[in-house]
Write a protein that holds these residues in place. Sequence first.
Motif, PDB file in Angstrom:
ATOM      1  N   ASN A 230      -5.066  -1.302  -0.727  1.00  0.00           N
ATOM      2  CA  ASN A 230      -4.082  -2.213  -0.166  1.00  0.00           C
ATOM      3  C   ASN A 230      -4.737  -3.172   0.811  1.00  0.00           C
ATOM      4  OD1 ASN A 230      -1.963  -0.931  -1.544  1.00  0.00           O
ATOM      5  ND2 ASN A 230      -1.682   0.555   0.113  1.00  0.00           N
ATOM      6  N   LEU A 231      -4.256  -4.414   0.841  1.00  0.00           N
ATOM      7  CA  LEU A 231      -4.722  -5.396   1.809  1.00  0.00           C
ATOM      8  C   LEU A 231      -3.602  -5.628   2.822  1.00  0.00           C
ATOM      9  CD1 LEU A 231      -6.424  -8.038  -0.550  1.00  0.00           C
ATOM     10  CD2 LEU A 231      -7.463  -6.067   0.586  1.00  0.00           C
ATOM     11  N   ASP A 232      -3.639  -4.868   3.888  1.00  0.00           N
ATOM     12  CA  ASP A 232      -2.592  -4.960   4.903  1.00  0.00           C
ATOM     13  C   ASP A 232      -3.012  -5.899   6.026  1.00  0.00           C
ATOM     14  OD1 ASP A 232      -1.095  -3.181   3.478  1.00  0.00           O
ATOM     15  OD2 ASP A 232      -1.664  -1.429   4.671  1.00  0.00           O
ATOM     16  N   ILE A 233      -2.068  -6.710   6.499  1.00  0.00           N
ATOM     17  CA  ILE A 233      -2.308  -7.614   7.626  1.00  0.00           C
ATOM     18  C   ILE A 233      -1.366  -7.196   8.754  1.00  0.00           C
ATOM     19  CG2 ILE A 233      -2.330 -10.007   8.413  1.00  0.00           C
ATOM     20  CD1 ILE A 233      -2.572 -10.861   5.495  1.00  0.00           C
ATOM     21  N   PRO A 234      -1.881  -6.843   9.911  1.00  0.00           N
ATOM     22  CA  PRO A 234      -1.015  -6.434  11.027  1.00  0.00           C
ATOM     23  C   PRO A 234       0.045  -7.491  11.356  1.00  0.00           C
ATOM     24  CG  PRO A 234      -3.308  -5.975  11.532  1.00  0.00           C
ATOM     25  CD  PRO A 234      -3.306  -6.781  10.261  1.00  0.00           C
TER      26      PRO A 234
ATOM     27  N   ILE B  33      -1.095 -18.830   7.376  1.00  0.00           N
ATOM     28  CA  ILE B  33      -1.956 -18.355   6.299  1.00  0.00           C
ATOM     29  C   ILE B  33      -3.074 -17.517   6.890  1.00  0.00           C
ATOM     30  CG2 ILE B  33      -3.561 -19.049   4.463  1.00  0.00           C
ATOM     31  CD1 ILE B  33      -1.859 -21.572   4.106  1.00  0.00           C
ATOM     32  N   TYR B  34      -3.322 -16.358   6.273  1.00  0.00           N
ATOM     33  CA  TYR B  34      -4.389 -15.465   6.711  1.00  0.00           C
ATOM     34  C   TYR B  34      -5.494 -15.451   5.659  1.00  0.00           C
ATOM     35  CZ  TYR B  34      -1.145 -13.678  10.222  1.00  0.00           C
ATOM     36  OH  TYR B  34      -0.287 -13.562  11.294  1.00  0.00           O
ATOM     37  N   THR B  35      -6.720 -15.442   6.126  1.00  0.00           N
ATOM     38  CA  THR B  35      -7.864 -15.416   5.216  1.00  0.00           C
ATOM     39  C   THR B  35      -8.908 -14.416   5.696  1.00  0.00           C
ATOM     40  OG1 THR B  35      -9.625 -16.759   4.205  1.00  0.00           O
ATOM     41  CG2 THR B  35      -8.936 -17.362   6.424  1.00  0.00           C
ATOM     42  N   ALA B  36      -9.588 -13.773   4.746  1.00  0.00           N
ATOM     43  CA  ALA B  36     -10.639 -12.807   5.074  1.00  0.00           C
ATOM     44  C   ALA B  36     -11.566 -12.662   3.883  1.00  0.00           C
ATOM     45  CB  ALA B  36     -10.035 -11.452   5.441  1.00  0.00           C
ATOM     46  N   SER B  37     -12.799 -12.252   4.155  1.00  0.00           N
ATOM     47  CA  SER B  37     -13.762 -11.999   3.095  1.00  0.00           C
ATOM     48  C   SER B  37     -13.532 -10.608   2.521  1.00  0.00           C
ATOM     49  CB  SER B  37     -15.186 -12.108   3.641  1.00  0.00           C
ATOM     50  OG  SER B  37     -16.126 -11.687   2.670  1.00  0.00           O
ATOM     51  N   LEU B  38     -13.558 -10.509   1.207  1.00  0.00           N
ATOM     52  CA  LEU B  38     -13.396  -9.220   0.545  1.00  0.00           C
ATOM     53  C   LEU B  38     -14.703  -8.754  -0.090  1.00  0.00           C
ATOM     54  CD1 LEU B  38      -9.922  -9.669  -1.197  1.00  0.00           C
ATOM     55  CD2 LEU B  38     -10.448  -8.800   1.076  1.00  0.00           C
ATOM     56  N   ASN B  39     -15.789  -9.368   0.300  1.00  0.00           N
ATOM     57  CA  ASN B  39     -17.091  -9.007  -0.272  1.00  0.00           C
ATOM     58  C   ASN B  39     -17.668  -7.743   0.356  1.00  0.00           C
ATOM     59  OD1 ASN B  39     -17.345 -11.138  -2.130  1.00  0.00           O
ATOM     60  ND2 ASN B  39     -17.902 -12.540  -0.481  1.00  0.00           N
ATOM     61  N   SER B  40     -17.364  -7.515   1.639  1.00  0.00           N
ATOM     62  CA  SER B  40     -17.906  -6.334   2.306  1.00  0.00           C
ATOM     63  C   SER B  40     -17.131  -5.092   1.897  1.00  0.00           C
ATOM     64  CB  SER B  40     -17.821  -6.515   3.830  1.00  0.00           C
ATOM     65  OG  SER B  40     -16.474  -6.722   4.220  1.00  0.00           O
ATOM     66  N   LYS B  41     -17.794  -3.945   1.977  1.00  0.00           N
ATOM     67  CA  LYS B  41     -17.146  -2.694   1.591  1.00  0.00           C
ATOM     68  C   LYS B  41     -16.271  -2.183   2.730  1.00  0.00           C
ATOM     69  CE  LYS B  41     -20.740  -1.166  -1.622  1.00  0.00           C
ATOM     70  NZ  LYS B  41     -21.697  -0.092  -1.964  1.00  0.00           N
ATOM     71  N   SER B  42     -15.156  -1.597   2.362  1.00  0.00           N
ATOM     72  CA  SER B  42     -14.227  -1.064   3.354  1.00  0.00           C
ATOM     73  C   SER B  42     -14.820   0.170   4.024  1.00  0.00           C
ATOM     74  CB  SER B  42     -12.894  -0.711   2.688  1.00  0.00           C
ATOM     75  OG  SER B  42     -12.064  -0.040   3.600  1.00  0.00           O
TER      76      SER B  42
ATOM     77  N   SER C 286     -12.786   2.096   5.742  1.00  0.00           N
ATOM     78  CA  SER C 286     -11.631   2.979   5.838  1.00  0.00           C
ATOM     79  C   SER C 286     -11.742   4.112   4.827  1.00  0.00           C
ATOM     80  CB  SER C 286     -10.343   2.189   5.605  1.00  0.00           C
ATOM     81  OG  SER C 286      -9.227   3.055   5.615  1.00  0.00           O
ATOM     82  N   GLU C 287     -11.269   5.294   5.208  1.00  0.00           N
ATOM     83  CA  GLU C 287     -11.327   6.439   4.314  1.00  0.00           C
ATOM     84  C   GLU C 287     -10.074   6.542   3.444  1.00  0.00           C
ATOM     85  OE1 GLU C 287     -12.019   9.876   6.662  1.00  0.00           O
ATOM     86  OE2 GLU C 287     -14.045   9.283   7.269  1.00  0.00           O
ATOM     87  N   ASP C 288      -9.022   5.768   3.782  1.00  0.00           N
ATOM     88  CA  ASP C 288      -7.814   5.823   2.976  1.00  0.00           C
ATOM     89  C   ASP C 288      -7.817   4.680   1.963  1.00  0.00           C
ATOM     90  OD1 ASP C 288      -7.208   3.544   4.391  1.00  0.00           O
ATOM     91  OD2 ASP C 288      -5.823   4.543   5.764  1.00  0.00           O
ATOM     92  N   SER C 289      -6.638   4.346   1.428  1.00  0.00           N
ATOM     93  CA  SER C 289      -6.551   3.350   0.366  1.00  0.00           C
ATOM     94  C   SER C 289      -6.343   1.940   0.895  1.00  0.00           C
ATOM     95  CB  SER C 289      -5.390   3.715  -0.577  1.00  0.00           C
ATOM     96  OG  SER C 289      -4.164   3.737   0.143  1.00  0.00           O
ATOM     97  N   THR C 290      -6.591   1.714   2.169  1.00  0.00           N
ATOM     98  CA  THR C 290      -6.416   0.380   2.764  1.00  0.00           C
ATOM     99  C   THR C 290      -7.765  -0.264   3.036  1.00  0.00           C
ATOM    100  OG1 THR C 290      -4.336   1.013   3.801  1.00  0.00           O
ATOM    101  CG2 THR C 290      -5.432  -0.921   4.684  1.00  0.00           C
ATOM    102  N   PHE C 291      -7.929  -1.506   2.612  1.00  0.00           N
ATOM    103  CA  PHE C 291      -9.177  -2.235   2.847  1.00  0.00           C
ATOM    104  C   PHE C 291      -9.157  -2.807   4.265  1.00  0.00           C
ATOM    105  CE2 PHE C 291     -11.958  -5.901   2.821  1.00  0.00           C
ATOM    106  CZ  PHE C 291     -13.044  -5.481   2.074  1.00  0.00           C
ATOM    107  N   THR C 292     -10.179  -2.519   5.037  1.00  0.00           N
ATOM    108  CA  THR C 292     -10.272  -3.022   6.401  1.00  0.00           C
ATOM    109  C   THR C 292     -10.931  -4.393   6.389  1.00  0.00           C
ATOM    110  OG1 THR C 292     -10.510  -0.773   7.253  1.00  0.00           O
ATOM    111  CG2 THR C 292     -11.152  -2.574   8.712  1.00  0.00           C
ATOM    112  N   ALA C 293     -10.204  -5.414   6.859  1.00  0.00           N
ATOM    113  CA  ALA C 293     -10.721  -6.786   6.836  1.00  0.00           C
ATOM    114  C   ALA C 293     -10.519  -7.443   8.195  1.00  0.00           C
ATOM    115  CB  ALA C 293     -10.010  -7.599   5.759  1.00  0.00           C
TER     116      ALA C 293
END
Length: 361
Positions: free
Chosen positions: A231-235, A264-273, A275-282
């Motif tokens: 998941n890509l969650d944004i606070p 609009i929110y933007t972040a790089s998804l190239n780095s590895k998460s 996080s140990e759960d199913s949420t990608f940390t960005a």
Amino acid sequence: MKKLRNVIIWIIISVVVQSGILYYMNKYMFKNITKVSYKIIKSEEKKKTLSISVPQDADGIQVSATGKYVSYTSNSTLHVVKMGTGEDKTVKLNCDFSDAYAKWRVSEDVLVLIEKVENGIKVYKYDPSTGESQQALDFNNNAITYKLTRSSSSIIGLQSNDLNTIMYLKEQAVSGNLYIDRLDISGENVKMPIGITKVGDYYVFKAEDKVVLEDLENNKIVMATSDSTQNLDIPGVSNPKLLNVDSQGNVYIGNIVNDKITEIYTASLNSKSKSEDSTFTANWNKISLKEPIDRKYVYVSDLGDIYIVDHLKGEILNAKNNNSRVASFNNMYVTMYGDSESGGIISRDLDNNKLIETPIK
């Protein structure tokens, strides 16, 4: 002997005097003349505003990667028009129009055609310059018919990874459910094991076998591969809207408030998460908009340009550059293409049945 000595002395004096004069002239008189400077002026051909005629019932208007061609449907027929000349070609299909789907590739002026047949689907590349279609072939150069993962489904979406042979197909089942399948042109069409049955908008990575999509049922943005999802969650954002994934692997997500995008929110998804759960940390960067705007008036290019369309004033604004104006247009806004280096706007003159292409300046 005395005369010879005098001649030698005068010769020496003459040489010294001439050398002195030449030194003076070179040092002072010609100082500004002998220094040459030059500047290279690059002459680039600027795109001009173009206009073509289309039927009054023209629908499903799409523009190619460079803006050189536009496709549309009319009277259950698919057409491709060359913007520079107005040359209109009918795209020949081997199935009923209702069983076909077409979309331009994002990196080249090639139209991908998908035709549904009795035992699956066939994929073609249509070259608008020649009007010819070429069917996808296997390793033995034999034409392929791919099986549908759900035989009664219809293809309603296509996103391709332009660095390999992978396509992600969006299918609509008879039940109304919306799925994503992964089609390998040299292999087969398989289900994406992500457990999502209401897929909204989606975009693929250009350099990786990875897709980002909307889970409409759970109101989430999800990044998926063939064997994992995150998941890509944004606070602070409870109603996200996926806008694009650019060529560098950056995702763009809008925050929807009262049916309009407020930032609009933007972040790089190239780095590895980490996080140990199913949420990608960005690390999310926020771009605030001048005022809330409908999704259809936000365009994000593959270079990461964020353009806001003011359809009432006929202006295109750059959200990353203090909403500065980059282009203006007349008539009804249809779509945009390209980027800040070579992009444009397609608008429509309904009174005169015209499509107008205006370049970004």
